[in-house]
Design a protein around this motif. Structure first.
Motif, short mmCIF file in Angstrom:
data_model
loop_
_atom_site.label_atom_id
_atom_site.label_comp_id
_atom_site.label_asym_id
_atom_site.label_seq_id
_atom_site.Cartn_x
_atom_site.Cartn_y
_atom_site.Cartn_z
N GLN A 170 1.05 102.77 4.74
CA GLN A 170 0.82 101.38 4.37
C GLN A 170 1.94 100.91 3.45
N PHE A 171 2.35 99.66 3.66
CA PHE A 171 3.38 99.03 2.83
C PHE A 171 2.90 97.66 2.39
N GLN A 172 3.18 97.33 1.13
CA GLN A 172 2.82 96.00 0.63
C GLN A 172 3.88 95.51 -0.34
N TYR A 173 4.30 94.25 -0.15
CA TYR A 173 5.24 93.59 -1.05
C TYR A 173 4.54 92.36 -1.61
N ALA A 174 4.34 92.34 -2.93
CA ALA A 174 3.61 91.26 -3.57
C ALA A 174 4.47 90.54 -4.59
N LEU A 175 4.23 89.24 -4.75
CA LEU A 175 4.82 88.42 -5.80
C LEU A 175 3.69 87.83 -6.64
N HIS A 176 3.73 88.06 -7.95
CA HIS A 176 2.69 87.59 -8.86
C HIS A 176 3.28 86.68 -9.93
N TYR A 177 2.57 85.58 -10.21
CA TYR A 177 2.90 84.75 -11.35
C TYR A 177 2.15 85.31 -12.56
N VAL A 178 2.86 85.47 -13.68
CA VAL A 178 2.30 86.16 -14.84
C VAL A 178 1.77 85.15 -15.85
N LEU A 179 0.54 85.36 -16.30
CA LEU A 179 -0.10 84.54 -17.32
C LEU A 179 -0.46 85.41 -18.50
N ARG A 180 -0.15 84.95 -19.72
CA ARG A 180 -0.44 85.73 -20.93
C ARG A 180 -1.24 84.87 -21.91
N PRO A 181 -2.56 84.86 -21.79
CA PRO A 181 -3.36 84.05 -22.72
C PRO A 181 -3.38 84.61 -24.13
N SER A 182 -3.14 85.91 -24.28
CA SER A 182 -3.05 86.53 -25.60
C SER A 182 -2.09 87.70 -25.52
N GLU A 183 -1.70 88.24 -26.66
CA GLU A 183 -0.66 89.29 -26.72
C GLU A 183 -1.02 90.54 -25.92
N PRO A 184 -2.25 91.10 -26.04
CA PRO A 184 -2.50 92.34 -25.30
C PRO A 184 -2.99 92.13 -23.87
N LEU A 185 -3.30 90.87 -23.49
CA LEU A 185 -3.93 90.61 -22.19
C LEU A 185 -2.95 89.89 -21.27
N GLN A 186 -2.94 90.32 -20.01
CA GLN A 186 -2.05 89.70 -19.03
C GLN A 186 -2.77 89.57 -17.70
N PHE A 187 -2.66 88.37 -17.09
CA PHE A 187 -3.20 88.12 -15.76
C PHE A 187 -2.06 87.85 -14.80
N GLU A 188 -2.26 88.22 -13.52
CA GLU A 188 -1.27 87.97 -12.49
C GLU A 188 -1.98 87.45 -11.25
#
Length: 273
Positions: free
Chosen positions: A109-127
């Protein structure tokens, strides 16, 4: 002369202040660019698999699955975007309920992903983003017969997302991360019901063997929950990884049903570059 000295000192002070501000700004930009470093991961996974392919058998087979996963996460465009490249190779050996027949399977299996990064706080990150995924594999039924092998191949567009949380664990900075993706639309190879591979490839009888798929015909999900823990304080960028990988693939095309459910324990390591 006194006034000229005062003016000169004022100009020097102003220049030093401007240089200082520029240096702080430069350091801020560098820190931002380096805030989300490139991470390489190598993972070994072992667990259970449940497989049904009505082209080969009407029964579900259960057994062992082994998998190797290699992943690269790399920030792009000033750290606001992240690309994730994932390779997986797996092998399964499953048995029917009577324990008198086996099925053997292999998959890449192969996967190529592009994520936009969101950082609502210093230790937490959403993509959030999307991915292109492809897989190629086989399933072999040891019972034999006219059609003992099924080829599995697909190309898919997949919405994908991730979340990570940095926190101290036993006074060492660790990372808890969750990744998930699911196929939305794509193309899938499948023989039609009752059609042999000899008819497809030997006689060239095409019978809707390249099938457009949607979420309705391939309701599937893949997700990974992992914890990265530093091996030593001297090398905080190399971390031990433990986690759970769930990969649930389903399809209903050409009057044939297929599913492959994997529940896997993950052990590996990550290295920040």
């Amino acid at each position: 002369m006194k006034y000229s000295k005062k003016i000169a000192l004022s100009i020097v002070a102003a220049c030093l202040a401007m240089v200082s501000q520029a240096q702080v700004a430069g350091d801020s930009i560098v820190g931002h660019l380096c805030g989300n470093p490139t991470v390489r991961s190598k993972m070994f996974a072992i667990g259970s698999a449940k497989v049904l392919d009505t082209y080969l058998s009407a029964e579900q087979y259960s057994g062992l699955e082994l998998r190797f996963v290699s992943q690269l996460r790399k920030p792009i465009r000033y750290d606001s975007w992240q690309k994730i490249v994932t390779h997986q190779g797996s092998f399964c050996s499953v048995k029917n309920r009577a324990d008198n027949h086996n099925e053997l399977g292999g998959m890449y299996q192969f996967q190529y992903a592009l994520h936009y990064v969101l950082r609502p706080s210093e230790p937490l990150q959403f993509e959030v983003g999307g991915a292109v995924g492809a897989h190629l594999g086989f399933l072999y039924n040891t019972l034999g017969g006219n059609n003992p092998v099924q080829v599995q191949a697909a190309l898919q567009l997949r919405p994908s997302a991730a979340a990570s949380y940095d926190f101290p664990l036993f006074k060492r900075q660790s990372v808890l991360r969750y990744e998930v993706s699911a196929p939305l639309v794509g193309l899938m190879f499948s023989p039609n019901y009752g059609q042999s591979y000899y008819e497809i490839f030997g006689r060239g009888n095409y019978d809707r063997n390249i099938v457009p798929t949607t979420l309705a015909s391939t309701p599937s999900l893949s997700h990974l929950l992992s914890l990265d823990f530093p091996i030593s304080k001297k090398n905080p960028h190399t971390k031990l990884r433990v986690g759970y990988l769930g990969d649930y693939r389903q399809a209903k095309v050409n009057n044939l049903k297929f599913h492959h459910y994997s529940h896997l324990l993950v052990l590996g390591w990550t290295k920040g570059l």
